[in-house]
Design a protein around this motif. Sequence first.
Motif, PDB file in Angstrom:
ATOM      1  N   ALA A  79      40.656  46.836  53.635  1.00 17.60           N
ATOM      2  CA  ALA A  79      40.275  45.437  53.857  1.00 17.60           C
ATOM      3  C   ALA A  79      39.069  45.080  52.984  1.00 17.60           C
ATOM      4  O   ALA A  79      39.044  44.030  52.344  1.00 17.60           O
ATOM      5  N   ARG A  80      38.096  45.971  52.954  1.00 15.06           N
ATOM      6  CA  ARG A  80      36.919  45.724  52.105  1.00 15.06           C
ATOM      7  C   ARG A  80      37.310  45.684  50.634  1.00 15.06           C
ATOM      8  O   ARG A  80      36.826  44.853  49.871  1.00 15.06           O
ATOM      9  N   ARG A  81      38.190  46.591  50.245  1.00 12.90           N
ATOM     10  CA  ARG A  81      38.625  46.636  48.847  1.00 12.90           C
ATOM     11  C   ARG A  81      39.298  45.328  48.438  1.00 12.90           C
ATOM     12  O   ARG A  81      39.036  44.809  47.357  1.00 12.90           O
ATOM     13  N   VAL A  82      40.147  44.790  49.289  1.00 13.19           N
ATOM     14  CA  VAL A  82      40.802  43.514  48.993  1.00 13.19           C
ATOM     15  C   VAL A  82      39.764  42.407  48.861  1.00 13.19           C
ATOM     16  O   VAL A  82      39.817  41.591  47.932  1.00 13.19           O
ATOM     17  N   LEU A  83      38.802  42.376  49.775  1.00 13.39           N
ATOM     18  CA  LEU A  83      37.749  41.359  49.703  1.00 13.39           C
ATOM     19  C   LEU A  83      36.921  41.517  48.435  1.00 13.39           C
ATOM     20  O   LEU A  83      36.541  40.527  47.802  1.00 13.39           O
ATOM     21  N   ASP A  84      36.642  42.757  48.051  1.00 13.47           N
ATOM     22  CA  ASP A  84      35.899  43.013  46.810  1.00 13.47           C
ATOM     23  C   ASP A  84      36.699  42.588  45.583  1.00 13.47           C
ATOM     24  O   ASP A  84      36.192  41.890  44.707  1.00 13.47           O
ATOM     25  N   LEU A  85      37.942  43.041  45.501  1.00 14.16           N
ATOM     26  CA  LEU A  85      38.771  42.764  44.326  1.00 14.16           C
ATOM     27  C   LEU A  85      39.006  41.275  44.101  1.00 14.16           C
ATOM     28  O   LEU A  85      39.101  40.817  42.963  1.00 14.16           O
ATOM     29  N   THR A  86      39.101  40.523  45.171  1.00 17.45           N
ATOM     30  CA  THR A  86      39.338  39.081  45.056  1.00 17.45           C
ATOM     31  C   THR A  86      38.046  38.294  44.857  1.00 17.45           C
ATOM     32  O   THR A  86      38.098  37.098  44.589  1.00 17.45           O
ATOM     33  N   GLY A  87      36.906  38.955  45.009  1.00 20.59           N
ATOM     34  CA  GLY A  87      35.621  38.271  44.869  1.00 20.59           C
ATOM     35  C   GLY A  87      35.184  37.536  46.118  1.00 20.59           C
ATOM     36  O   GLY A  87      34.105  36.945  46.148  1.00 20.59           O
ATOM     37  N   VAL A  88      35.973  37.586  47.152  1.00 20.72           N
ATOM     38  CA  VAL A  88      35.659  36.857  48.387  1.00 20.72           C
ATOM     39  C   VAL A  88      34.459  37.467  49.101  1.00 20.72           C
ATOM     40  O   VAL A  88      33.633  36.746  49.648  1.00 20.72           O
ATOM     41  N   LEU A  89      34.328  38.780  49.061  1.00 19.87           N
ATOM     42  CA  LEU A  89      33.185  39.414  49.726  1.00 19.87           C
ATOM     43  C   LEU A  89      31.871  38.951  49.123  1.00 19.87           C
ATOM     44  O   LEU A  89      30.884  38.771  49.827  1.00 19.87           O
ATOM     45  N   LEU A  90      31.870  38.704  47.832  1.00 20.29           N
ATOM     46  CA  LEU A  90      30.650  38.291  47.145  1.00 20.29           C
ATOM     47  C   LEU A  90      30.069  37.000  47.716  1.00 20.29           C
ATOM     48  O   LEU A  90      28.867  36.876  47.899  1.00 20.29           O
ATOM     49  N   PHE A  91      30.921  36.013  48.026  1.00 22.84           N
ATOM     50  CA  PHE A  91      30.353  34.777  48.556  1.00 22.84           C
ATOM     51  C   PHE A  91      30.396  34.674  50.074  1.00 22.84           C
ATOM     52  O   PHE A  91      29.710  33.852  50.654  1.00 22.84           O
ATOM     53  N   THR A  96      25.676  42.173  51.188  1.00 21.83           N
ATOM     54  CA  THR A  96      26.260  43.508  51.310  1.00 21.83           C
ATOM     55  C   THR A  96      27.378  43.753  50.310  1.00 21.83           C
ATOM     56  O   THR A  96      28.024  44.793  50.367  1.00 21.83           O
ATOM     57  N   ALA A  97      27.644  42.827  49.422  1.00 21.83           N
ATOM     58  CA  ALA A  97      28.750  42.996  48.482  1.00 21.83           C
ATOM     59  C   ALA A  97      28.389  44.026  47.424  1.00 21.83           C
ATOM     60  O   ALA A  97      27.533  43.800  46.587  1.00 21.83           O
ATOM     61  N   THR A  98      29.014  45.174  47.528  1.00 21.59           N
ATOM     62  CA  THR A  98      28.857  46.229  46.530  1.00 21.59           C
ATOM     63  C   THR A  98      30.231  46.816  46.285  1.00 21.59           C
ATOM     64  O   THR A  98      31.105  46.756  47.143  1.00 21.59           O
ATOM     65  N   PRO A  99      30.428  47.392  45.126  1.00 23.60           N
ATOM     66  CA  PRO A  99      31.738  47.982  44.853  1.00 23.60           C
ATOM     67  C   PRO A  99      32.100  49.039  45.881  1.00 23.60           C
ATOM     68  O   PRO A  99      31.264  49.839  46.282  1.00 23.60           O
ATOM     69  N   ASP A 100      33.352  49.028  46.303  1.00 25.71           N
ATOM     70  CA  ASP A 100      33.859  50.022  47.228  1.00 25.71           C
ATOM     71  C   ASP A 100      34.179  51.284  46.442  1.00 25.71           C
ATOM     72  O   ASP A 100      34.972  51.258  45.519  1.00 25.71           O
ATOM     73  N   THR A 101      33.559  52.382  46.814  1.00 25.53           N
ATOM     74  CA  THR A 101      33.789  53.626  46.081  1.00 25.53           C
ATOM     75  C   THR A 101      34.635  54.593  46.900  1.00 25.53           C
ATOM     76  O   THR A 101      34.756  55.756  46.546  1.00 25.53           O
ATOM     77  N   GLY A 102      35.226  54.106  47.958  1.00 25.49           N
ATOM     78  CA  GLY A 102      36.053  54.956  48.819  1.00 25.49           C
ATOM     79  C   GLY A 102      37.404  55.235  48.202  1.00 25.49           C
ATOM     80  O   GLY A 102      37.726  54.797  47.104  1.00 25.49           O
ATOM     81  N   PRO A 103      38.231  56.014  48.936  1.00 24.37           N
ATOM     82  CA  PRO A 103      39.552  56.374  48.432  1.00 24.37           C
ATOM     83  C   PRO A 103      40.432  55.161  48.204  1.00 24.37           C
ATOM     84  O   PRO A 103      40.310  54.154  48.882  1.00 24.37           O
TER      85      PRO A 103
END
Length: 104
Positions: A79-91, A96-103
Amino acid sequence: MDSDAYLIRLSGELDYAVAQELTEVLAASTGRSGVTAIHLDMAAVTFLDATIITVLVHAHQAAARTGRQLRVHGPQGRARRVLDLTGVLLFLSPDTATPDTGPR
């Protein structure tokens, strides 16, 4: 959390099947008297699709038009990865928007 904030806890898979209900919940919370911020606790969300991204973007825009904020908190994994990839987490969660480094 401030007394003028409204918290919504989301969990499980968020997709087209729940998009209308989520839209209605977010619209109702945006219209609540005295609410200046809507906080979405997404720690228990396991999946979200493009439909939900659209719902979140529209809710953010509606909140902003009325002087309110919509913020997401605690998204994990995919879920976080999708929010990050779409840029939605940033705004929706700029602090707390940082690149997800998980699997992947």
